[in-house]
Design an enzyme around this catalytic site. Structure first.
Site, PDB file in Angstrom:
ATOM      1  N   ARG A  24       0.821  -1.211   0.000  1.00  0.00           N
ATOM      2  CA  ARG A  24       0.000   0.000   0.000  1.00  0.00           C
ATOM      3  C   ARG A  24       0.855   1.262   0.000  1.00  0.00           C
ATOM      4  O   ARG A  24       1.900   1.314   0.655  1.00  0.00           O
ATOM      5  CB  ARG A  24      -0.873  -0.017   1.264  1.00  0.00           C
ATOM      6  CG  ARG A  24      -1.674   1.257   1.441  1.00  0.00           C
ATOM      7  CD  ARG A  24      -2.542   1.214   2.676  1.00  0.00           C
ATOM      8  NE  ARG A  24      -3.761   0.455   2.441  1.00  0.00           N
ATOM      9  CZ  ARG A  24      -4.682   0.234   3.384  1.00  0.00           C
ATOM     10  NH1 ARG A  24      -4.504   0.690   4.606  1.00  0.00           N
ATOM     11  NH2 ARG A  24      -5.766  -0.452   3.106  1.00  0.00           N
ATOM     12  N   GLU A  45      -3.723  -8.456  -4.279  1.00  0.00           N
ATOM     13  CA  GLU A  45      -5.152  -8.759  -4.397  1.00  0.00           C
ATOM     14  C   GLU A  45      -5.377 -10.230  -4.756  1.00  0.00           C
ATOM     15  O   GLU A  45      -6.303 -10.855  -4.266  1.00  0.00           O
ATOM     16  CB  GLU A  45      -5.817  -7.843  -5.440  1.00  0.00           C
ATOM     17  CG  GLU A  45      -6.019  -6.428  -4.943  1.00  0.00           C
ATOM     18  CD  GLU A  45      -6.939  -6.347  -3.714  1.00  0.00           C
ATOM     19  OE1 GLU A  45      -7.818  -7.212  -3.542  1.00  0.00           O
ATOM     20  OE2 GLU A  45      -6.759  -5.408  -2.916  1.00  0.00           O
ATOM     21  N   LEU A  88      -0.444 -21.477   0.510  1.00  0.00           N
ATOM     22  CA  LEU A  88      -1.439 -20.393   0.437  1.00  0.00           C
ATOM     23  C   LEU A  88      -2.803 -20.911  -0.025  1.00  0.00           C
ATOM     24  O   LEU A  88      -3.806 -20.233   0.137  1.00  0.00           O
ATOM     25  CB  LEU A  88      -0.987 -19.313  -0.554  1.00  0.00           C
ATOM     26  CG  LEU A  88      -0.508 -17.978  -0.002  1.00  0.00           C
ATOM     27  CD1 LEU A  88      -0.261 -17.005  -1.149  1.00  0.00           C
ATOM     28  CD2 LEU A  88      -1.490 -17.352   0.966  1.00  0.00           C
ATOM     29  N   TYR A 128     -14.367  -8.549  -8.870  1.00  0.00           N
ATOM     30  CA  TYR A 128     -13.902  -7.932  -7.622  1.00  0.00           C
ATOM     31  C   TYR A 128     -12.453  -7.445  -7.759  1.00  0.00           C
ATOM     32  O   TYR A 128     -12.119  -6.300  -7.446  1.00  0.00           O
ATOM     33  CB  TYR A 128     -14.027  -8.909  -6.429  1.00  0.00           C
ATOM     34  CG  TYR A 128     -13.219  -8.382  -5.274  1.00  0.00           C
ATOM     35  CD1 TYR A 128     -13.718  -7.334  -4.501  1.00  0.00           C
ATOM     36  CD2 TYR A 128     -11.921  -8.846  -5.017  1.00  0.00           C
ATOM     37  CE1 TYR A 128     -12.957  -6.762  -3.488  1.00  0.00           C
ATOM     38  CE2 TYR A 128     -11.156  -8.279  -4.012  1.00  0.00           C
ATOM     39  CZ  TYR A 128     -11.680  -7.248  -3.254  1.00  0.00           C
ATOM     40  OH  TYR A 128     -10.925  -6.674  -2.273  1.00  0.00           O
ATOM     41  N   ASP A 146     -15.595  -6.574  -0.787  1.00  0.00           N
ATOM     42  CA  ASP A 146     -15.142  -7.859  -0.238  1.00  0.00           C
ATOM     43  C   ASP A 146     -15.972  -8.152   1.013  1.00  0.00           C
ATOM     44  O   ASP A 146     -16.945  -7.449   1.311  1.00  0.00           O
ATOM     45  CB  ASP A 146     -13.635  -7.820   0.041  1.00  0.00           C
ATOM     46  CG  ASP A 146     -13.269  -6.862   1.177  1.00  0.00           C
ATOM     47  OD1 ASP A 146     -14.172  -6.157   1.693  1.00  0.00           O
ATOM     48  OD2 ASP A 146     -12.092  -6.820   1.562  1.00  0.00           O
ATOM     49  N   CYS A 205     -18.143   0.493  17.786  1.00  0.00           N
ATOM     50  CA  CYS A 205     -18.957   1.595  17.244  1.00  0.00           C
ATOM     51  C   CYS A 205     -18.578   2.943  17.866  1.00  0.00           C
ATOM     52  O   CYS A 205     -18.665   3.974  17.196  1.00  0.00           O
ATOM     53  CB  CYS A 205     -20.440   1.313  17.471  1.00  0.00           C
ATOM     54  SG  CYS A 205     -20.975  -0.209  16.665  1.00  0.00           S
ATOM     55  N   CYS A 208     -16.084   4.733  15.742  1.00  0.00           N
ATOM     56  CA  CYS A 208     -16.278   4.595  14.294  1.00  0.00           C
ATOM     57  C   CYS A 208     -16.641   5.944  13.670  1.00  0.00           C
ATOM     58  O   CYS A 208     -17.511   6.655  14.179  1.00  0.00           O
ATOM     59  CB  CYS A 208     -17.404   3.588  14.037  1.00  0.00           C
ATOM     60  SG  CYS A 208     -17.819   3.448  12.294  1.00  0.00           S
TER      61      CYS A 208
HETATM   62  S1  SF4 Z   1     -20.260   0.896  10.670  1.00  0.00           S
HETATM   63 FE1  SF4 Z   1     -19.396   1.747  12.563  1.00  0.00          FE
HETATM   64  S2  SF4 Z   1     -21.136   2.254  13.836  1.00  0.00           S
HETATM   65 FE2  SF4 Z   1     -21.860   0.858  12.245  1.00  0.00          FE
HETATM   66  S3  SF4 Z   1     -21.718  -1.157  13.138  1.00  0.00           S
HETATM   67 FE3  SF4 Z   1     -19.830  -0.808  12.046  1.00  0.00          FE
HETATM   68  S4  SF4 Z   1     -18.468  -0.004  13.641  1.00  0.00           S
HETATM   69 FE4  SF4 Z   1     -20.549   0.217  14.422  1.00  0.00          FE
END
Ligand code: SF4
Length: 350
Positions: A24, A45, A88, A128, A146, A205, A208
């Protein structure tokens, strides 16, 4: 009120938290004008299909050290590439890898084409992979979906249709978020989000970048998505392999036919693999065969395999019915695919 998921929010997060990966170009370098090497993007990939980043890293390093350009790979011997690929899995990928390198070297002067349509015409590159290479290597606004991206989309839009039926809907959602600016970084950012934050179990979350836009989180459904259609249990197949060692240390091996499972790989001669009883099979060379008390077990995509392992020591002057003896110095256990390696390790008591 729910926010709209915006690529900008994700890209801001990616600028700070992008995974460092050997193939990358990170977001800061990318903005500074450094472009990824399409050869490295393509190789990564292909290797990453059905496999994890952790499993691929060492293989990627070995391949790019030994064959640093697509032209160098195109000139490699088939057996050398299959040997480096051993372990692999999904060996048709390695055969196609070599075919593709030769087409790019000979027909495209060593330059990968830069559109999804042209990439998809190359051996071993499906929709893909073509999308991923077009986006990552050439910054085309291709949609890249993916397993990580599917999970993120199912949660973000609270989609309850089980996989695989949900794929078209998830792809459509991913397409709706793909921006015209920085599409390559966006594609990699969604993948990174799925790999590091929106993980299969316990999505984080709270940290996020899409938490205020995520319907799955808002509706308390995140950890239960994506739904999946239950798979049928895999059948069990059985077979026998014969490991013959000559008294000078050479091993009796055969190269499997190009077509079929483990095609083109080195392996121990043996029976077919069938469901039900272990099929009858004659050993590849006359010897006093002993059966090991344990079986080698391995799971392929569509079945579990149990292999009976028989071993023998043979004198110098005996000729095999199948396969060829490979000198002690030429034999590298690492050239064997995993299932054959397991049989070998079993014989050595590992
Ligand atoms: S996108 Fe973000 S907020 Fe939604 S489930 Fe996934 S980690 Fe949680």
């Amino acid at each position: 009120m729910r926010d709209e998921p915006r690529s900008e929010a994700l890209l801001e997060w990616y600028d700070r938290h992008a995974r460092v990966l050997p193939w990358r170009v990170g977001p800061a370098d990318h903005r500074a004008g450094i472009r990824p090497d399409p050869y490295r993007v393509w190789l990564s990939e292909i290797m990453l299909q059905q496999t994890t980043v952790a499993a691929v890293k060492d293989y990627f390093a070995r391949f790019t050290t030994r064959w640093p350009t697509v032209e160098a790979l195109a000139e490699a011997e088939d057996g050398a590439v299959m040997g480096e690929w051993a372990g692999l899995g999904y060996y048709a990928r390695a055969r196609n890898l070599l075919k593709c390198a030769r087409v790019v070297a000979e027909d495209f002067e060593g330059r990968f084409p830069d559109t999804v349509e042209a990439l998809q015409k190359l051996p071993g590159i499906g929709p893909y992979t073509a999308g991923a290479i077009a986006a990552i290597a050439f910054d085309r606004p291709a949609v890249v979906v993916d397993g990580n991206v599917e999970r993120v989309m199912a949660r973000l839009f609270d989609i309850h249709t089980p996989l695989p039926a949900a794929k078209p809907e998830l792809t459509e959602r991913a397409a709706s978020l793909t921006p015209q600016t920085r599409p390559g970084d966006h594609a990699q950012a969604v993948m990174d989000l799925g790999a590091t934050i929106c993980t299969p179990r316990n999505p984080a979350c709270g940290i996020c970048p899409w938490r205020d836009a995520c319907l799955g989180r808002i509706n308390g459904m995140a950890a239960e998505l994506p739904k999946k259609t239950p798979r049928k249990p895999k059948p069990i197949r059985q077979g026998t392999v014969y490991i013959a060692r000559r008294i000078d240390g050479a091993f009796l091996l055969e190269r499997r036919p190009d077509k079929g499972l483990l095609g083109g790989m080195l392996g121990w001669p043996g029976s077919d693999w069938t469901e039900g009883d272990v099929p009858d099979h004659s050993p590849p060379i006359r010897a006093e065969w002993k059966t090991l008390p344990a079986e080698a077990r391995h799971t392929f995509t569509h079945f579990h395999l149990r292999l009976r392992v028989r071993t023998a020591l043979v004198p110098l002057d005996r000729t095999p019915r199948l396969g060829e003896f490979l000198d002690k110095d030429a034999f590298r256990p690492s050239d064997l695919p995993t299932v054959m390696r397991k049989a070998f390790d079993l014989m050595n008591g590992a």
